[in-house]
Design a protein around this motif. Sequence first.
Motif, PDB file in Angstrom:
ATOM      1  N   PRO A  76       0.825  -1.216   0.000  1.00 36.39           N
ATOM      2  CA  PRO A  76       0.000   0.000   0.000  1.00 36.39           C
ATOM      3  C   PRO A  76       0.858   1.264   0.000  1.00 36.39           C
ATOM      4  N   HIS A  77       2.161   1.106   0.180  1.00 36.21           N
ATOM      5  CA  HIS A  77       3.059   2.270   0.190  1.00 36.21           C
ATOM      6  C   HIS A  77       3.727   2.467  -1.169  1.00 36.21           C
ATOM      7  N   PHE A  78       3.321   1.716  -2.154  1.00 36.73           N
ATOM      8  CA  PHE A  78       3.901   1.803  -3.508  1.00 36.73           C
ATOM      9  C   PHE A  78       5.420   1.631  -3.460  1.00 36.73           C
ATOM     10  N   LEU A  79       5.879   0.702  -2.631  1.00 35.76           N
ATOM     11  CA  LEU A  79       7.315   0.416  -2.536  1.00 35.76           C
ATOM     12  C   LEU A  79       7.545  -1.013  -3.019  1.00 35.76           C
ATOM     13  N   GLY A  80       8.575  -1.211  -3.802  1.00 36.40           N
ATOM     14  CA  GLY A  80       8.876  -2.546  -4.304  1.00 36.40           C
ATOM     15  C   GLY A  80       9.231  -2.521  -5.778  1.00 36.40           C
ATOM     16  N   TYR A  81       9.179  -3.704  -6.380  1.00 44.38           N
ATOM     17  CA  TYR A  81       9.716  -3.914  -7.732  1.00 44.38           C
ATOM     18  C   TYR A  81       8.682  -3.630  -8.827  1.00 44.38           C
ATOM     19  N   SER A  82       9.109  -2.925  -9.865  1.00 43.82           N
ATOM     20  CA  SER A  82       8.272  -2.724 -11.068  1.00 43.82           C
ATOM     21  C   SER A  82       9.042  -3.193 -12.282  1.00 43.82           C
ATOM     22  N   LYS A  83       8.413  -4.063 -13.078  1.00 39.22           N
ATOM     23  CA  LYS A  83       9.148  -4.578 -14.240  1.00 39.22           C
ATOM     24  C   LYS A  83       9.172  -3.559 -15.386  1.00 39.22           C
ATOM     25  N   LEU A  84       9.989  -3.882 -16.360  1.00 41.08           N
ATOM     26  CA  LEU A  84      10.195  -3.011 -17.525  1.00 41.08           C
ATOM     27  C   LEU A  84       8.874  -2.600 -18.169  1.00 41.08           C
ATOM     28  N   GLY A  85       8.768  -1.306 -18.493  1.00 42.69           N
ATOM     29  CA  GLY A  85       7.681  -0.864 -19.372  1.00 42.69           C
ATOM     30  C   GLY A  85       6.327  -0.660 -18.722  1.00 42.69           C
ATOM     31  N   VAL A  86       6.219  -0.746 -17.371  1.00 41.49           N
ATOM     32  CA  VAL A  86       4.875  -0.569 -16.788  1.00 41.49           C
ATOM     33  C   VAL A  86       4.459   0.898 -16.681  1.00 41.49           C
TER      34      VAL A  86
END
Length: 362
Positions: A76-86
């Motif tokens: 809920p804190h928008f912390l962590g991994y985001s993959k390519l191109g999102v």
Amino acid sequence: MNFQSVPILDYSLLSNSESRSIFIEQLRHALINVGFLYLKNPPVTDETFDSLVAYIPRVFALPQEAKDAIAMTNSPHFLGYSKLGVERTKGASDQREQFDFATPLESEWKEGDPEHLRLWGPSQWPKENDVPGFKDTLNLYLTQVADLSYEFIGLVAEALGLPRDGLDQFYDAHEKMQHRAKIVKYPTLDEVSSDQGVGPHFDGGFLTFLLQASDHPGLQVQNLSGQWIDVPPVPHTFVINIGKGLEGVTQGLARATSHRVLSPPRGATPRYSVPFFQNIGQDLRLSDKVLQFPPEVLQLRDSRGDVAATDSVNFSEYDREPSGLVQLIGRVKSHPDVAQRHYPNLFHRFFPQGLPAQGEAY
Ligand SMILES: O=C(O)CCC(=O)C(=O)O
Ligand SMILES: [Fe+2]
């Protein structure tokens, strides 16, 4: 007055009163006429920089399952991994992979509190055994940059003719504040379909401290007439720039400058960077704070002249809403899948048609 390169300021000039006033004058120029600067000899040791830089490719090289285990959608804190191109900027996909982290803070939010207070909370970390020492190294780095960021805002105040503590009112007690940072990988054109590492944008908050963590050109800023100027890496320096929030409260004295990153060419290696975004207190409405600047400083802004339209998109909610909500709305727009899971009301407000394929970062 139009700049063709980004000025380099030397933090060590602050150590005696004569050279200190030279630093403050150079800072005033950089804030008003450029909006970007390099800071060399900053109060972060070379070892701290070097040990963080060495970890970054290792974190991106973790197996995909290890990265997915700490996906931003868990948080809920928008912390962590985001993959390519999102993420998208100005309608096109950004070609970068990233992990969002923040300075250590437990969430104080409880049911019934304003939703934006839930934005701050703990990071998700890779398993310690997978990258031993990474968490401590990044936390040490973040603490040092946060300390520098409070020091630096005092210098900004001074350079703009305010008392040294004139901008401190924008922060809550330091132990209640949280600042964010990302580690970012820009793959080469062998792997991605466009050279938009990240498209033209302004940063949102007060100050950004960027560590360029590999030896690649690619970062560019727009000068007053709209030309793109290179900001190549200089080892052991920060690139510091101004966000829309600070531009607003300084009545445009400190410029938020449009910037972008071009992907590395075919045959190169990936580019890595670590931007650190200094936050302000979540409950502030920036329009409630009216600062008084000396007329001779305002005059410097007015003699800057007209600034060409830049390629970036604006942050329009800043005046009306608490700053934490402005930030949360920005996160909802750029990571709708996270919002759908943790902030269903805001999700429906911004995405009444349901989940888009990608978020719109700016
Ligand atoms: O990666 C960089 O050098 C800049 C990144 C950036 O501008 C951002 O994430 O806001
Ligand atoms: Fe940026």
